[in-house]
Design a protein around this motif. Structure first.
Motif, PDB file in Angstrom:
ATOM      1  N   ARG A   1       0.822  -1.215   0.000  1.00 45.35           N
ATOM      2  CA  ARG A   1       0.000   0.000   0.000  1.00 45.35           C
ATOM      3  C   ARG A   1       0.853   1.260   0.000  1.00 45.35           C
ATOM      4  NH1 ARG A   1      -5.104  -1.766   3.926  1.00 45.35           N
ATOM      5  NH2 ARG A   1      -5.764  -3.507   2.600  1.00 45.35           N
ATOM      6  N   LEU A   2       2.010   1.215   0.674  1.00 44.57           N
ATOM      7  CA  LEU A   2       2.891   2.385   0.664  1.00 44.57           C
ATOM      8  C   LEU A   2       3.362   2.697  -0.753  1.00 44.57           C
ATOM      9  CD1 LEU A   2       4.527   4.511   2.292  1.00 44.57           C
ATOM     10  CD2 LEU A   2       6.378   2.811   2.400  1.00 44.57           C
ATOM     11  N   LEU A   3       3.746   1.658  -1.496  1.00 42.57           N
ATOM     12  CA  LEU A   3       4.257   1.873  -2.844  1.00 42.57           C
ATOM     13  C   LEU A   3       3.156   2.323  -3.802  1.00 42.57           C
ATOM     14  CD1 LEU A   3       6.687  -1.174  -3.202  1.00 42.57           C
ATOM     15  CD2 LEU A   3       7.266   1.209  -2.706  1.00 42.57           C
ATOM     16  N   ASP A   4       1.920   1.915  -3.533  1.00 39.54           N
ATOM     17  CA  ASP A   4       0.822   2.254  -4.436  1.00 39.54           C
ATOM     18  C   ASP A   4       0.099   3.542  -4.050  1.00 39.54           C
ATOM     19  OD1 ASP A   4       1.391  -0.012  -5.848  1.00 39.54           O
ATOM     20  OD2 ASP A   4      -0.210  -1.222  -4.966  1.00 39.54           O
ATOM     21  N   ASP A   5       0.407   4.085  -2.892  1.00 35.32           N
ATOM     22  CA  ASP A   5      -0.280   5.281  -2.408  1.00 35.32           C
ATOM     23  C   ASP A   5       0.276   6.516  -3.122  1.00 35.32           C
ATOM     24  OD1 ASP A   5      -1.432   7.380  -1.050  1.00 35.32           O
ATOM     25  OD2 ASP A   5      -0.948   6.628   0.949  1.00 35.32           O
ATOM     26  N   PRO A   6      -0.529   7.220  -3.918  1.00 38.75           N
ATOM     27  CA  PRO A   6      -0.021   8.402  -4.618  1.00 38.75           C
ATOM     28  C   PRO A   6       0.377   9.531  -3.671  1.00 38.75           C
ATOM     29  CG  PRO A   6      -2.393   8.226  -4.890  1.00 38.75           C
ATOM     30  CD  PRO A   6      -1.942   6.965  -4.238  1.00 38.75           C
ATOM     31  N   SER A   7      -0.067   9.445  -2.421  1.00 41.21           N
ATOM     32  CA  SER A   7       0.348  10.429  -1.417  1.00 41.21           C
ATOM     33  C   SER A   7       1.247   9.796  -0.357  1.00 41.21           C
ATOM     34  CB  SER A   7      -0.887  11.041  -0.736  1.00 41.21           C
ATOM     35  OG  SER A   7      -1.666  11.760  -1.671  1.00 41.21           O
ATOM     36  N   GLY A   8       1.801   8.636  -0.667  1.00 44.13           N
ATOM     37  CA  GLY A   8       2.659   7.938   0.295  1.00 44.13           C
ATOM     38  C   GLY A   8       4.053   8.512   0.398  1.00 44.13           C
ATOM     39  N   GLY A   9       4.435   9.358  -0.529  1.00 42.42           N
ATOM     40  CA  GLY A   9       5.733  10.006  -0.458  1.00 42.42           C
ATOM     41  C   GLY A   9       6.888   9.204  -1.012  1.00 42.42           C
ATOM     42  N   VAL A  10       6.610   8.028  -1.585  1.00 44.00           N
ATOM     43  CA  VAL A  10       7.687   7.178  -2.091  1.00 44.00           C
ATOM     44  C   VAL A  10       7.680   7.210  -3.616  1.00 44.00           C
ATOM     45  CG1 VAL A  10       8.676   4.862  -2.157  1.00 44.00           C
ATOM     46  CG2 VAL A  10       7.543   5.684  -0.073  1.00 44.00           C
ATOM     47  N   VAL A  11       8.681   7.846  -4.180  1.00 45.68           N
ATOM     48  CA  VAL A  11       8.855   7.819  -5.633  1.00 45.68           C
ATOM     49  C   VAL A  11       9.375   6.438  -6.015  1.00 45.68           C
ATOM     50  CG1 VAL A  11      10.098   8.857  -7.577  1.00 45.68           C
ATOM     51  CG2 VAL A  11       9.349  10.281  -5.651  1.00 45.68           C
ATOM     52  N   ARG A  12       8.914   5.910  -7.145  1.00 41.89           N
ATOM     53  CA  ARG A  12       9.317   4.553  -7.525  1.00 41.89           C
ATOM     54  C   ARG A  12      10.836   4.427  -7.486  1.00 41.89           C
ATOM     55  NH1 ARG A  12       8.291   1.021 -12.852  1.00 41.89           N
ATOM     56  NH2 ARG A  12       8.633   3.015 -13.843  1.00 41.89           N
ATOM     57  N   PRO A  13      11.349   3.482  -6.683  1.00 43.74           N
ATOM     58  CA  PRO A  13      12.792   3.429  -6.443  1.00 43.74           C
ATOM     59  C   PRO A  13      13.546   2.634  -7.493  1.00 43.74           C
ATOM     60  CG  PRO A  13      11.689   1.813  -5.098  1.00 43.74           C
ATOM     61  CD  PRO A  13      10.600   2.534  -5.864  1.00 43.74           C
ATOM     62  N   ALA A  14      14.878   2.711  -7.390  1.00 41.81           N
ATOM     63  CA  ALA A  14      15.755   1.962  -8.298  1.00 41.81           C
ATOM     64  C   ALA A  14      15.835   0.498  -7.917  1.00 41.81           C
ATOM     65  CB  ALA A  14      17.153   2.569  -8.298  1.00 41.81           C
ATOM     66  N   ALA A  15      15.622   0.173  -6.623  1.00 44.88           N
ATOM     67  CA  ALA A  15      15.781  -1.218  -6.199  1.00 44.88           C
ATOM     68  C   ALA A  15      15.257  -1.404  -4.786  1.00 44.88           C
ATOM     69  CB  ALA A  15      17.250  -1.635  -6.255  1.00 44.88           C
ATOM     70  N   MET A  16      15.026  -2.647  -4.441  1.00 49.05           N
ATOM     71  CA  MET A  16      14.844  -3.087  -3.058  1.00 49.05           C
ATOM     72  C   MET A  16      16.020  -3.991  -2.720  1.00 49.05           C
ATOM     73  SD  MET A  16      11.939  -5.626  -1.370  1.00 49.05           S
ATOM     74  CE  MET A  16      10.608  -4.420  -1.195  1.00 49.05           C
ATOM     75  N   ILE A  17      16.583  -3.830  -1.523  1.00 46.66           N
ATOM     76  CA  ILE A  17      17.675  -4.704  -1.084  1.00 46.66           C
ATOM     77  C   ILE A  17      17.267  -5.355   0.228  1.00 46.66           C
ATOM     78  CG2 ILE A  17      18.917  -2.803   0.077  1.00 46.66           C
ATOM     79  CD1 ILE A  17      21.531  -4.294  -0.769  1.00 46.66           C
ATOM     80  N   VAL A  18      17.531  -6.669   0.340  1.00 45.75           N
ATOM     81  CA  VAL A  18      17.072  -7.416   1.509  1.00 45.75           C
ATOM     82  C   VAL A  18      18.030  -8.566   1.798  1.00 45.75           C
ATOM     83  CG1 VAL A  18      15.599  -8.997   0.169  1.00 45.75           C
ATOM     84  CG2 VAL A  18      15.025  -8.511   2.564  1.00 45.75           C
ATOM     85  N   GLU A  19      18.143  -8.919   3.077  1.00 44.71           N
ATOM     86  CA  GLU A  19      18.856 -10.123   3.505  1.00 44.71           C
ATOM     87  C   GLU A  19      17.838 -11.217   3.792  1.00 44.71           C
ATOM     88  OE1 GLU A  19      22.171  -8.806   6.556  1.00 44.71           O
ATOM     89  OE2 GLU A  19      20.451  -7.433   6.585  1.00 44.71           O
ATOM     90  N   VAL A  20      18.161 -12.448   3.412  1.00 46.72           N
ATOM     91  CA  VAL A  20      17.269 -13.566   3.690  1.00 46.72           C
ATOM     92  C   VAL A  20      17.299 -13.917   5.176  1.00 46.72           C
ATOM     93  CG1 VAL A  20      16.735 -15.966   3.148  1.00 46.72           C
ATOM     94  CG2 VAL A  20      17.541 -14.437   1.351  1.00 46.72           C
ATOM     95  N   VAL A  21      18.468 -13.809   5.782  1.00 44.48           N
ATOM     96  CA  VAL A  21      18.610 -13.858   7.238  1.00 44.48           C
ATOM     97  C   VAL A  21      19.458 -12.657   7.621  1.00 44.48           C
ATOM     98  CG1 VAL A  21      19.391 -15.157   9.260  1.00 44.48           C
ATOM     99  CG2 VAL A  21      18.559 -16.391   7.235  1.00 44.48           C
ATOM    100  N   GLN A  22      18.926 -11.798   8.472  1.00 47.84           N
ATOM    101  CA  GLN A  22      19.698 -10.637   8.913  1.00 47.84           C
ATOM    102  C   GLN A  22      20.799 -11.114   9.858  1.00 47.84           C
ATOM    103  OE1 GLN A  22      16.979  -7.685  10.501  1.00 47.84           O
ATOM    104  NE2 GLN A  22      16.596  -6.878   8.449  1.00 47.84           N
ATOM    105  N   GLY A  23      22.044 -10.852   9.475  1.00 44.86           N
ATOM    106  CA  GLY A  23      23.173 -11.309  10.267  1.00 44.86           C
ATOM    107  C   GLY A  23      23.493 -10.386  11.428  1.00 44.86           C
ATOM    108  N   GLU A  24      24.086  -9.230  11.106  1.00 45.32           N
ATOM    109  CA  GLU A  24      24.401  -8.256  12.152  1.00 45.32           C
ATOM    110  C   GLU A  24      23.147  -7.809  12.880  1.00 45.32           C
ATOM    111  OE1 GLU A  24      27.561  -7.516  12.878  1.00 45.32           O
ATOM    112  OE2 GLU A  24      28.161  -8.868  11.262  1.00 45.32           O
ATOM    113  N   GLY A  25      21.995  -7.925  12.222  1.00 46.69           N
ATOM    114  CA  GLY A  25      20.732  -7.561  12.838  1.00 46.69           C
ATOM    115  C   GLY A  25      20.272  -8.526  13.909  1.00 46.69           C
ATOM    116  N   GLY A  26      21.016  -9.624  14.121  1.00 44.11           N
ATOM    117  CA  GLY A  26      20.686 -10.529  15.208  1.00 44.11           C
ATOM    118  C   GLY A  26      20.177 -11.885  14.784  1.00 44.11           C
ATOM    119  N   ALA A  27      20.602 -12.380  13.604  1.00 45.67           N
ATOM    120  CA  ALA A  27      20.197 -13.709  13.113  1.00 45.67           C
ATOM    121  C   ALA A  27      18.681 -13.813  13.000  1.00 45.67           C
ATOM    122  CB  ALA A  27      20.754 -14.823  13.993  1.00 45.67           C
ATOM    123  N   VAL A  28      18.074 -12.828  12.337  1.00 38.22           N
ATOM    124  CA  VAL A  28      16.622 -12.793  12.170  1.00 38.22           C
ATOM    125  C   VAL A  28      16.285 -13.304  10.773  1.00 38.22           C
ATOM    126  CG1 VAL A  28      14.543 -11.367  12.231  1.00 38.22           C
ATOM    127  CG2 VAL A  28      16.511 -10.777  13.684  1.00 38.22           C
TER     128      VAL A  28
END
Length: 454
Positions: free
Chosen positions: A210-237
């Protein structure tokens, strides 16, 4: 009267002198050296020997770099063979037999649907440079600037990589590193929505969509999404598989390239050769480093060929051609595959987590046990305090520091991470034996019991 010489102080032991000189000569940004005031002189497999003769079981393994442990015979043989061959050790990005062999081994190890037709870009020797390259590539191809990143994420210490990381403490002194939209990462124990479990994961998906589709959400379509499958330094999440599949669907439907950071999760660490295999998603780019160099510095970005929009020289670096790392890395990739070490990591990881969960019932200072494969986090908490709406007690970083010290005193190297640095992180090599796994549990449980308040 004859002069008498003043008594001279006993010379400092070599290790003590080395540590003293390190404190004087090296920067205040030292990290692991502060946690582990030892001087390793020899290492093999999971065992590290200090200058004082003490031996330690290494559950840090170069922050996940040492998939095969220290000085594995397969790695040493590949390095010696390369040295003895007279191959050039540095050739910028020129073609060599060693690079060709590494690229072949790498592509053979990746999921077939991703590797087919993929392109490999060799970066500077650290994972952070590969993150920078991936972000720049997607900005170049899409003509867009912003990035979607997640709370708790860690992607490196250079400007762009730090901008998409979540750690506030290291970002506060610095100017903004770019336009980043921070999204809530699903975290069952400390749910950002105060819901927990699958309910929190479902809300996370709806929020992003919904954030990405909201015309008043303030998010211009970005160049990329980056994600970790398991967050390491974040605490093995770990990211739930269904949630990851939803992130892939959301980005694909909106023409947003998906970058998966596998710097720490790759090469069997999570119980699959590559962590994306658990969910079956096919990203647009994967950032790889750490274990792919077989203990030596190496980093690459692998991406789908339709994104190959670089101009010559668009992302360069002097040390992209580490011949020894390519030889060691190819040997490591093939050894992990041939010996089923990803499956071994899954089996040992299940055993460790089962035993740690049982220990949790005995020691209430263990708030959560989580992870995947041999990427495990044990979060320490204050059970005397008020829990949050999901029942999680406040993190206890002081206790975590005491436990780390108690582990070291018992011959176990364990580092901290996660929110408030209250998570004991277990990253042993994939070659860990059953006997060593038992020893890790014994030493860790004894250390927690000794350090916990009475």
């Amino acid at each position: 009267m004859p002069l008498t010489a003043a008594p001279t102080a006993e010379p400092a032991p070599p290790a003590e002198a080395i540590l003293r000189r390190q404190r004087v000569r090296e920067s205040a940004a030292r990290t692991y050296a502060r946690s582990f005031p030892i001087v390793p002189v020899r290492a093999h497999g999971m065992t590290v020997e200090g200058a004082d003769g003490r031996r330690y079981l290494d559950c840090l393994a170069g922050a996940g770099t040492l998939a095969l442990g220290h000085n594995h015979p397969v790695v040493l043989a590949a390095i010696r063979r390369t040295l003895d061959s007279g191959a050039p050790l540095h050739l910028l990005d020129l073609a060599t037999a060693e690079k060709d062999d590494f690229t072949t081994a790498l592509l053979e190890s990746l999921p077939a649907e991703f590797a087919g037709g993929a392109r490999v870009h060799f970066c500077g020797p650290a994972g952070t440079d590969a993150v920078e390259a991936a972000l720049k590539l997607m900005q170049t191809v899409t003509g867009r600037r912003g990035t979607l990143a997640f709370t708790g994420g860690y992607h490196g210490m250079t400007a762009g990589a730090l901008a998409v990381s979540g750690n506030v403490a290291v970002k506060e002194p610095l100017p903004s590193g770019g336009e980043v939209t921070r999204l809530p990462f699903p975290f069952r124990y400390r749910c950002p929505f105060g819901l927990g479990g699958e309910a929190g994961e479902r809300v996370s998906v709806r929020y992003v969509e919904r954030l990405l589709d909201d015309p008043s959400g303030g998010v211009v379509r970005p160049a990329a999404m980056i994600v970790e499958v398991v967050q390491g330094e974040g605490g093995a999440v770990p990211a739930p598989d269904d949630w990851l599949r939803e992130m892939r669907r959301i980005t694909a439907e909106r023409g947003i390239p998906l970058i998966v950071d596998e710097v720490q999760t790759g090469v069997g660490r999570t119980g699959a050769m590559w962590a994306v295999e658990h969910s079956g998603i096919t990203p647009d780019a994967m950032v790889l480093s750490k274990a792919i160099g077989g203990s030596l510095p190496l980093a690459v970005v692998v991406y789908r060929e339709e994104y190959d929009g670089w101009q010559p020289g668009a992302h360069t670096g002097t040390f992209r051609g580490n011949t020894l790392a390519m030889a060691a890395g190819a040997a490591t990739l093939r050894h992990v595959t041939a010996n089923g070490l990803a499956s071994r990591a899954a089996a040992v990881g299940r055993y460790l987590m089962t035993e740690l969960t049982a220990l949790q019932r005995q020691l209430p200072v263990i708030g959560d046990v989580r992870g995947r494969g041999l990427m495990i986090g044990v979060e320490l908490v204050d059970p005397s305090a008020e829990p949050d709406v999901c029942g999680a007690y406040p993190a206890d970083p002081a206790l975590a520091r005491r436990v780390r010290e108690a582990c070291l005193a018992r011959g176990l190297i364990v580092e901290l991470g996660g929110r408030h640095d209250a998570v004991l992180r277990l990253l042993p090599p994939l070659t860990i034996t059953d006997e060593q796994a038992h020893a890790v549990l014994d030493r860790l449980s004894d250390a927690i019991a000794a350090a916990a308040p009475r």
